[in-house]
Write a protein that holds these residues in place. Structure first.
Motif, PDB file in Angstrom:
ATOM      1  N   LYS A 154       0.833  -1.223   0.000  1.00 13.07           N
ATOM      2  CA  LYS A 154       0.000   0.000   0.000  1.00 13.07           C
ATOM      3  C   LYS A 154       0.858   1.260   0.000  1.00 13.07           C
ATOM      4  O   LYS A 154       0.571   2.218  -0.704  1.00 13.07           O
ATOM      5  N   HIS A 155       1.879   1.275   0.844  1.00 16.16           N
ATOM      6  CA  HIS A 155       2.734   2.466   0.953  1.00 16.16           C
ATOM      7  C   HIS A 155       4.170   2.048   1.246  1.00 16.16           C
ATOM      8  O   HIS A 155       4.397   1.040   1.924  1.00 16.16           O
ATOM      9  N   SER A 156       5.112   2.872   0.779  1.00 16.22           N
ATOM     10  CA  SER A 156       6.522   2.669   1.142  1.00 16.22           C
ATOM     11  C   SER A 156       7.075   4.017   1.607  1.00 16.22           C
ATOM     12  O   SER A 156       6.775   5.053   1.000  1.00 16.22           O
ATOM     13  N   LEU A 157       7.862   3.968   2.661  1.00 20.40           N
ATOM     14  CA  LEU A 157       8.476   5.204   3.173  1.00 20.40           C
ATOM     15  C   LEU A 157       9.992   5.072   3.111  1.00 20.40           C
ATOM     16  O   LEU A 157      10.549   4.049   3.528  1.00 20.40           O
ATOM     17  N   ASN A 214      13.022 -11.872  -7.740  1.00 23.40           N
ATOM     18  CA  ASN A 214      13.449 -13.077  -8.455  1.00 23.40           C
ATOM     19  C   ASN A 214      12.683 -14.286  -7.910  1.00 23.40           C
ATOM     20  O   ASN A 214      12.857 -14.654  -6.746  1.00 23.40           O
ATOM     21  N   PRO A 215      11.830 -14.895  -8.748  1.00 23.52           N
ATOM     22  CA  PRO A 215      10.959 -15.959  -8.241  1.00 23.52           C
ATOM     23  C   PRO A 215      11.706 -17.206  -7.779  1.00 23.52           C
ATOM     24  O   PRO A 215      11.138 -18.031  -7.065  1.00 23.52           O
ATOM     25  N   SER A 216      12.979 -17.355  -8.169  1.00 26.62           N
ATOM     26  CA  SER A 216      13.668 -18.566  -7.695  1.00 26.62           C
ATOM     27  C   SER A 216      14.271 -18.372  -6.302  1.00 26.62           C
ATOM     28  O   SER A 216      14.804 -19.304  -5.713  1.00 26.62           O
ATOM     29  N   LEU A 217      14.157 -17.153  -5.775  1.00 22.37           N
ATOM     30  CA  LEU A 217      14.627 -16.922  -4.393  1.00 22.37           C
ATOM     31  C   LEU A 217      13.464 -17.192  -3.418  1.00 22.37           C
ATOM     32  O   LEU A 217      12.307 -17.249  -3.839  1.00 22.37           O
ATOM     33  N   PRO A 218      13.748 -17.344  -2.135  1.00 18.64           N
ATOM     34  CA  PRO A 218      12.661 -17.597  -1.177  1.00 18.64           C
ATOM     35  C   PRO A 218      11.649 -16.451  -1.161  1.00 18.64           C
ATOM     36  O   PRO A 218      11.953 -15.321  -1.557  1.00 18.64           O
ATOM     37  N   GLU A 219      10.476 -16.771  -0.659  1.00 16.99           N
ATOM     38  CA  GLU A 219       9.397 -15.786  -0.615  1.00 16.99           C
ATOM     39  C   GLU A 219       9.773 -14.605   0.299  1.00 16.99           C
ATOM     40  O   GLU A 219      10.362 -14.794   1.353  1.00 16.99           O
ATOM     41  N   SER A 220       9.391 -13.408  -0.146  1.00 21.36           N
ATOM     42  CA  SER A 220       9.729 -12.221   0.654  1.00 21.36           C
ATOM     43  C   SER A 220       8.635 -11.937   1.678  1.00 21.36           C
ATOM     44  O   SER A 220       7.516 -12.451   1.570  1.00 21.36           O
ATOM     45  N   ALA A 221       8.953 -11.074   2.635  1.00 20.84           N
ATOM     46  CA  ALA A 221       7.981 -10.723   3.675  1.00 20.84           C
ATOM     47  C   ALA A 221       6.799  -9.965   3.086  1.00 20.84           C
ATOM     48  O   ALA A 221       5.666 -10.118   3.538  1.00 20.84           O
ATOM     49  N   VAL A 222       7.044  -9.160   2.064  1.00 21.11           N
ATOM     50  CA  VAL A 222       5.919  -8.421   1.476  1.00 21.11           C
ATOM     51  C   VAL A 222       4.958  -9.388   0.790  1.00 21.11           C
ATOM     52  O   VAL A 222       3.734  -9.269   0.922  1.00 21.11           O
ATOM     53  N   ALA A 223       5.518 -10.391   0.098  1.00 25.21           N
ATOM     54  CA  ALA A 223       4.644 -11.374  -0.561  1.00 25.21           C
ATOM     55  C   ALA A 223       3.906 -12.211   0.484  1.00 25.21           C
ATOM     56  O   ALA A 223       2.773 -12.639   0.265  1.00 25.21           O
ATOM     57  N   ALA A 224       4.552 -12.449   1.606  1.00 27.56           N
ATOM     58  CA  ALA A 224       3.923 -13.270   2.652  1.00 27.56           C
ATOM     59  C   ALA A 224       2.804 -12.510   3.369  1.00 27.56           C
ATOM     60  O   ALA A 224       2.011 -13.115   4.080  1.00 27.56           O
ATOM     61  N   GLY A 225       2.757 -11.184   3.184  1.00 33.70           N
ATOM     62  CA  GLY A 225       1.653 -10.412   3.761  1.00 33.70           C
ATOM     63  C   GLY A 225       1.951  -9.751   5.094  1.00 33.70           C
ATOM     64  O   GLY A 225       1.014  -9.422   5.842  1.00 33.70           O
ATOM     65  N   ALA A 226       3.224  -9.527   5.394  1.00 34.03           N
ATOM     66  CA  ALA A 226       3.575  -8.848   6.655  1.00 34.03           C
ATOM     67  C   ALA A 226       2.889  -7.481   6.715  1.00 34.03           C
ATOM     68  O   ALA A 226       2.722  -6.821   5.687  1.00 34.03           O
ATOM     69  N   ASP A 227       2.502  -7.052   7.908  1.00 31.11           N
ATOM     70  CA  ASP A 227       1.847  -5.742   8.044  1.00 31.11           C
ATOM     71  C   ASP A 227       2.839  -4.621   7.770  1.00 31.11           C
ATOM     72  O   ASP A 227       2.571  -3.696   7.007  1.00 31.11           O
ATOM     73  N   HIS A 254       7.945  -0.742   4.346  1.00 27.70           N
ATOM     74  CA  HIS A 254       6.733  -1.026   3.562  1.00 27.70           C
ATOM     75  C   HIS A 254       5.551  -1.193   4.503  1.00 27.70           C
ATOM     76  O   HIS A 254       5.652  -1.879   5.524  1.00 27.70           O
ATOM     77  N   PHE A 255       4.432  -0.622   4.081  1.00 26.18           N
ATOM     78  CA  PHE A 255       3.194  -0.713   4.877  1.00 26.18           C
ATOM     79  C   PHE A 255       2.157  -1.464   4.065  1.00 26.18           C
ATOM     80  O   PHE A 255       1.887  -1.119   2.917  1.00 26.18           O
ATOM     81  N   ASN A 256       1.567  -2.499   4.680  1.00 24.76           N
ATOM     82  CA  ASN A 256       0.562  -3.288   3.949  1.00 24.76           C
ATOM     83  C   ASN A 256      -0.450  -3.839   4.940  1.00 24.76           C
ATOM     84  O   ASN A 256      -0.753  -5.029   4.905  1.00 24.76           O
ATOM     85  N   PHE A 295      -1.763   3.982   9.134  1.00 23.47           N
ATOM     86  CA  PHE A 295      -0.641   4.473   8.329  1.00 23.47           C
ATOM     87  C   PHE A 295      -0.208   5.888   8.745  1.00 23.47           C
ATOM     88  O   PHE A 295       0.984   6.211   8.716  1.00 23.47           O
ATOM     89  N   ASN A 296      -1.157   6.710   9.162  1.00 19.35           N
ATOM     90  CA  ASN A 296      -0.773   8.069   9.572  1.00 19.35           C
ATOM     91  C   ASN A 296       0.152   8.043  10.774  1.00 19.35           C
ATOM     92  O   ASN A 296       1.075   8.840  10.882  1.00 19.35           O
TER      93      ASN A 296
END
Ligand SMILES: Cc1ncc(COP(=O)(O)O)c(C=O)c1O
Length: 514
Positions: free
Chosen positions: A111-114, A235-248, A268-270, A276-277
């Motif tokens: 949603k947002h990146s700072l 890179n899809p051959s690397l392990p899953e990232s925290a953003v893809a895993a859905g970390a807040d 990153h905010f998700n 978010f404010n």
């Protein structure tokens, strides 16, 4: 031609060539991601050659010391500006910084990146302050960077520590597992959030998707220190990232593995659970009002590079790393570089771009070999400990770097032989009692130093972290047990230094005195 373009735009999605890899990306996204608004704003400003009556005092590099300028050239200092409309404000962005942050968020699908200019260290503190109120409980894996302890202290939370598993075959520390998090959540219903470090320094990634799903089902916030994993997303051959895993919330050091300049990180905010404010306010509160614009511009450029070419670039890095790993494991019998299959068998995943080389069979410590590599082979590692060398590869790494590294290791293993040591990677049980919040003790003046022998039962008022394994054995607010005291006495008898020790020799510990 126009017709083809507009029909693909109408369809929204087409197969486009990004680097040499075919990806399904909308043309619109591709066009946006090709832009670097912040870099362009700074470049336009630098080219105008303005008369500077703003900070910094070197005035476009004019008074920078000649020895430095002779080496770097002068132009780079024209990027070293302060806040004004043309280049935007990090604290209240409405122009190119806002656009660059939006592009970062789009690239990572959040949603947002700072942007952060004090690395992931400041981001870790911000995550605690943003997600928790003083007095909340947070489950934290204890294999954390020191900035995580800072986050615990500044936010005033109660940490519920998870003691990470130590693997004595590989001499590695892992992050918290799904089962450990589940047990902690079952036991401590009051926990508001879970804080995880993944990947670890060695590139070991935990079961993040499962952990995030579990936490979200129970309404818990997930915070991830992904300092070493900014590249995973590309890179899809690397392990899953925290953003893809859905970390807040998740923080990444773009400078560690991608091409930003040091200190360039991103939060990153998700989240549906965090405001978010509040995140924005806290990030602003913790950051300088004089951010380095070169660092900020490098975040913009690193994002474009990773989005457009990350897959292709990291395919090359992965290939070189795997060739190096295989060479070490086949040809250098006194060394061993852990493999992805090995780590996966243990329930984790491995970012193969980190080469962790176990050197215990050489009879030399990792520190000694790190030193030899630096002095005799002109190779500088990121980290070494008694057992392992850690060679970190990034987007700028290439095959000849790996060739030089493995050649040097082969030559060292032939040339140097030490006596095989009986070192064992271990720490005492950390299942101790948290008596006070770390913040209360840290800010208190009611402390004194006492000898280890008298410390059993006292409440610690400092952090002591042995390296390896880099896990604090003493933490402010925690009751000191006999087992921990015995461990400290043993360390002190071997004259081993610990991070956090305030005296030359380690003989005493600071405790709370009421
Ligand atoms: C796991 C981890 N988290 C956070 C940090 C801090 O990151 P930065 O150097 O970007 O502040 C580090 C630094 O080495 C780290 O290893």
């Amino acid at each position: 031609m126009e017709g083809v373009r507009s029909s693909s735009l109408l369809l929204g999605i087409s197969w486009v060539c990004v680097g040499i890899v075919k990806k399904k990306i909308s043309n619109l996204v591709l066009a946006k991601q090709s832009k670097v608004p912040l870099f362009n704003a700074l470049l336009a400003h630098a080219k105008r050659d303005v008369v500077s009556f703003h900070c910094p005092g070197h005035k476009n590099g004019r008074s920078i010391d000649k020895v430095l300028k002779d080496y770097t050239g002068e132009d780079v200092y024209k990027f070293d500006v302060t806040v004004f409309d043309e280049v935007d404000s990090l604290h209240d962005p409405i122009g190119p910084i806002k656009k660059a942050q939006e592009l970062m968020a789009q690239a990572y699908n959040v949603k947002h990146s700072l942007f952060l200019v004090n690395g992931t260290s400041v981001g870790n503190m911000a995550m605690f302050l943003a997600a928790c109120d003083s007095g909340d409980s947070v489950i934290v894996s204890r294999n954390s960077h020191k900035s995580v302890m800072s986050g615990v202290i500044v936010s005033g939370v109660w940490p519920i520590w998870i003691q990470p598993e130590i693997n004595q075959d590989l001499d590695l520390v892992f992050s918290a597992t799904y089962d450990q998090i589940k047990n902690a959540l079952d036991r401590y219903h009051e926990a508001k959030a879970v804080f995880i470090t993944s990947p670890t320094y060695n590139g070991v990634v935990t079961e993040l998707s499962k952990i995030v799903d579990l936490c979200h089902k129970r309404g818990k916030i997930v915070l991830v220190d992904e300092a070493h994993g900014a590249h995973l997303h590309f890179n899809p051959s690397l392990p899953e990232s925290a953003v893809a895993a859905g970390a807040d919330l998740c923080v990444q050091s773009i400078h560690k593995t991608l091409s930003a300049i040091s200190q360039g990180s991103v939060l990153h905010f998700n989240s549906k659970l965090v405001d978010f404010n509040r995140v924005k306010k806290i990030v602003s509160m913790l950051q300088t009002t004089s951010p380095n614009y070169l660092t900020l511009a490098s975040l913009d450029l690193a994002r474009r590079q990773a989005f457009l070419h990350g897959e292709e670039n990291f395919n090359k890095v992965i290939k070189s790393a795997e060739i190096g790993r295989a060479y070490i494991n086949t040809n250098i019998h006194s060394m061993k570089c852990c493999t992805r299959q090995e780590i996966q068998r243990l329930g984790f995943d491995l970012d193969v771009t980190k080469l962790t080389v176990n050197v215990t069979k050489t009879g030399l410590s990792g520190y000694e070999i790190e030193n030899i590599l630096a002095k005799e082979y002109n190779i500088q590692l990121d980290y070494a400990d008694l057992f392992n060398l850690v060679a970190i590869m990034g987007e700028g790494s290439n095959k000849s770097d790996v060739d030089a590294f493995v050649d040097a290791l082969r030559s060292i293993s032939a040339k140097y032989h030490g006596q095989q040591k009986n070192w064992i990677l271990k720490i005492p049980s950390l299942a101790t009692e948290m008596v006070m919040r770390p913040r209360e003790v840290f800010l208190s003046n009611s402390t004194k130093k006492i000898s280890f022998k008298k410390a059993v039962g006292h409440v610690a008022a400092q952090t002591l972290t042995p390296y390896p394994p880099g896990i604090p054995v003493v933490i402010p607010g925690e009751r000191i047990t006999k087992e921990i005291c015995d461990y400290l006495i043993d360390m002190s008898s071997k004259d081993i230094r610990m991070s956090g020790q305030e005296t030359e020799c380690l003989r005493t510990v600071k405790v709370f005195t009421n």
